[in-house]
Design a protein around this motif. Structure first.
Motif, mmCIF file in Angstrom:
data_model
loop_
_atom_site.group_PDB
_atom_site.id
_atom_site.type_symbol
_atom_site.label_atom_id
_atom_site.label_comp_id
_atom_site.label_asym_id
_atom_site.label_seq_id
_atom_site.Cartn_x
_atom_site.Cartn_y
_atom_site.Cartn_z
ATOM 1 N N SER A 1 25.597 44.224 -14.534
ATOM 2 C CA SER A 1 24.698 43.107 -14.792
ATOM 3 C C SER A 1 24.940 42.515 -16.173
ATOM 4 C CB SER A 1 23.241 43.569 -14.663
ATOM 5 O OG SER A 1 22.343 42.525 -14.916
ATOM 6 N N THR B 1 25.804 38.343 -14.422
ATOM 7 C CA THR B 1 24.566 38.391 -13.641
ATOM 8 C C THR B 1 24.884 38.371 -12.154
ATOM 9 O OG1 THR B 1 23.418 37.210 -15.408
ATOM 10 C CG2 THR B 1 22.329 37.276 -13.266
ATOM 11 N N ARG C 1 23.300 35.880 -5.515
ATOM 12 C CA ARG C 1 22.265 36.142 -4.495
ATOM 13 C C ARG C 1 22.685 37.246 -3.525
ATOM 14 N NH1 ARG C 1 17.546 35.177 -5.392
ATOM 15 N NH2 ARG C 1 17.038 35.031 -3.187
ATOM 16 N N LEU D 1 22.651 40.600 -5.238
ATOM 17 C CA LEU D 1 21.282 41.032 -5.504
ATOM 18 C C LEU D 1 20.662 41.652 -4.256
ATOM 19 C CD1 LEU D 1 19.102 40.838 -7.828
ATOM 20 C CD2 LEU D 1 18.237 38.835 -6.597
ATOM 21 N N SER E 1 19.909 45.681 -3.584
ATOM 22 C CA SER E 1 18.495 45.968 -3.328
ATOM 23 C C SER E 1 18.328 46.736 -2.027
ATOM 24 C CB SER E 1 17.694 44.661 -3.267
ATOM 25 O OG SER E 1 17.671 44.024 -4.517
ATOM 26 N N ILE F 1 17.722 40.014 -11.825
ATOM 27 C CA ILE F 1 17.649 38.561 -11.661
ATOM 28 C C ILE F 1 17.951 37.859 -12.986
ATOM 29 C CG2 ILE F 1 16.036 36.648 -11.286
ATOM 30 C CD1 ILE F 1 14.739 38.415 -9.079
ATOM 31 N N TYR F 2 17.399 38.378 -14.064
ATOM 32 C CA TYR F 2 17.627 37.778 -15.379
ATOM 33 C C TYR F 2 19.003 38.136 -15.940
ATOM 34 C CZ TYR F 2 12.870 35.992 -15.994
ATOM 35 O OH TYR F 2 11.701 35.282 -15.878
ATOM 36 N N VAL G 1 12.987 32.298 -11.959
ATOM 37 C CA VAL G 1 12.874 33.184 -10.797
ATOM 38 C C VAL G 1 12.447 32.327 -9.615
ATOM 39 C CG1 VAL G 1 11.705 35.203 -9.808
ATOM 40 C CG2 VAL G 1 12.206 35.124 -12.267
ATOM 41 N N ASN G 2 13.267 32.292 -8.551
ATOM 42 C CA ASN G 2 12.910 31.381 -7.474
ATOM 43 C C ASN G 2 11.668 31.867 -6.718
ATOM 44 O OD1 ASN G 2 13.463 32.719 -4.925
ATOM 45 N ND2 ASN G 2 15.641 32.397 -5.254
ATOM 46 N N ASP H 1 11.818 35.001 -4.430
ATOM 47 C CA ASP H 1 11.952 36.228 -5.220
ATOM 48 C C ASP H 1 10.623 36.596 -5.868
ATOM 49 O OD1 ASP H 1 14.604 36.153 -4.557
ATOM 50 O OD2 ASP H 1 15.335 35.643 -6.552
#
Length: 314
Positions: A96, A100, A103, A106, A110, A204-205, A278-279, A282
């Protein structure tokens, strides 16, 4: 701290011999087996962590591909307990920081971590230390740069009926740890869900970001843990009144003080985070996990069935 093993030392396992090549941490080394393949060696004097990790992995690793597996146990030297684990290229923190996650990455990592947690939680085991540097990865070329994702470092994993859990022993790294653990309340599998949510926010960040890093406090400061709880409250408060059902009077009083010291106008609710950071989807997914009362958090199984996994309309 003097090292248990020296570079070049040969350890005799049940499946192979291992030559120590590098010391990574006080209790972790890289070694090569008889085929010159790299493995991870873990051993610690006077603490049950490594023995516990061995026992937990022997119980669970055949049930999921998402835990970093035990590949051997060292017979010589026989004391202290020493294990060989699968080597992977790196961890999620380093990945990360380097770049970053996109999608697809991520969601992929997860799902892998939640699958590992679901397996542990099915038998009432709590990992207690879910964070990016405990998720190990192998890298590849392509849209998803991870070919393997495995949750590791299970030395602090204990069942919910253990004395650790029922007595409210503080475990894990505070910035990633659930509020009930930090307040020394009894904890259970829901603590891992909070930590997973914290990790997801950080991924995410990107980089070394952690939402709950207390301002102007260092890990060694006496007020550090309280500072983490205050940050948790600022973003995901208030504590619901029903917290008094599971917290002792002293803890309830501490919670009331936090809420008095941080009035509503000084809070920064996470749901207000801009979509550029942050969408929306999410944010909804994360907010389901980040409940200050652990009873309000979904299980790993429920999260794996969430609509968040559906294709993004982006």
């Amino acid at each position: 701290m003097s090292s248990l093993f020296r570079i070049g030392q040969v350890l005799k396992g049940r499946a192979s011999k291992y030559t120590i090549t590098t010391q990574i941490q006080d209790t972790v080394w890289f070694a090569k087996n008889h085929l010159q393949e790299r493995v991870v060696i873990k051993s610690v004097q006077g603490h049950p962590r490594v023995e516990n990790e061995r026992n937990v992995l022997e119980r669970f690793q055949h049930r999921t591909p998402y835990l970093r597996p035990l590949i051997d146990e060292i017979d010589e030297p026989s004391v202290p307990v020493t294990i060989a684990l699968r080597y992977l290229h790196g961890d999620l923190l380093d990945a990360s920081v380097a770049k970053t996650l996109n999608r697809r990455e991520l969601k992929y990592v997860s799902r892998c971590v939640l699958e590992a947690l679901r397996t542990l939680h099915e038998d009432g085991f709590v990992h207690t230390d879910v964070k990016p540097d405990n998720v190990f990865v192998n890298l590849q070329e392509g849209d998803i740069r991870f070919s393997d994702v495995q949750l590791g470092d299970l030395g602090g994993s204990y069942p919910v009926d253990s004395e650790w859990a029922t007595s409210g022993t503080v475990v894990g790294a505070p910035m990633w740890t659930s509020p009930e653990i930090l307040m020394e309340l009894p904890w259970n599998t829901a603590a891992d869900i909070w930590s997973f949510g914290t990790m997801l926010i950080s991924l995410i960040y990107g980089g070394h970001f952690n939402l709950f890093q207390p301002k102007d406090l260092n890990r060694d400061d006496d007020e550090y843990v309280l500072g983490v709880v205050e940050e948790q409250f600022k973003y995901f408060g208030p504590f619901p009144a029903k917290i008094a059902e599971i917290a002792d009077p002293e803890t309830v009083q501490s919670i009331m003080l936090i809420m008095q010291n941080i009035p509503k106008e000084k809070t920064t609710p996470f749901w207000r985070t801009t979509e550029s950071e942050v969408n929306y989807r999410d944010n909804i997914f994360i907010s389901k996990m980040m409940k200050l009362d652990w009873r309000d958090r979904p299980t790993a199984k429920e999260l794996l069935e969430d609509e968040w996994w559906n294709n993004d309309a982006e």
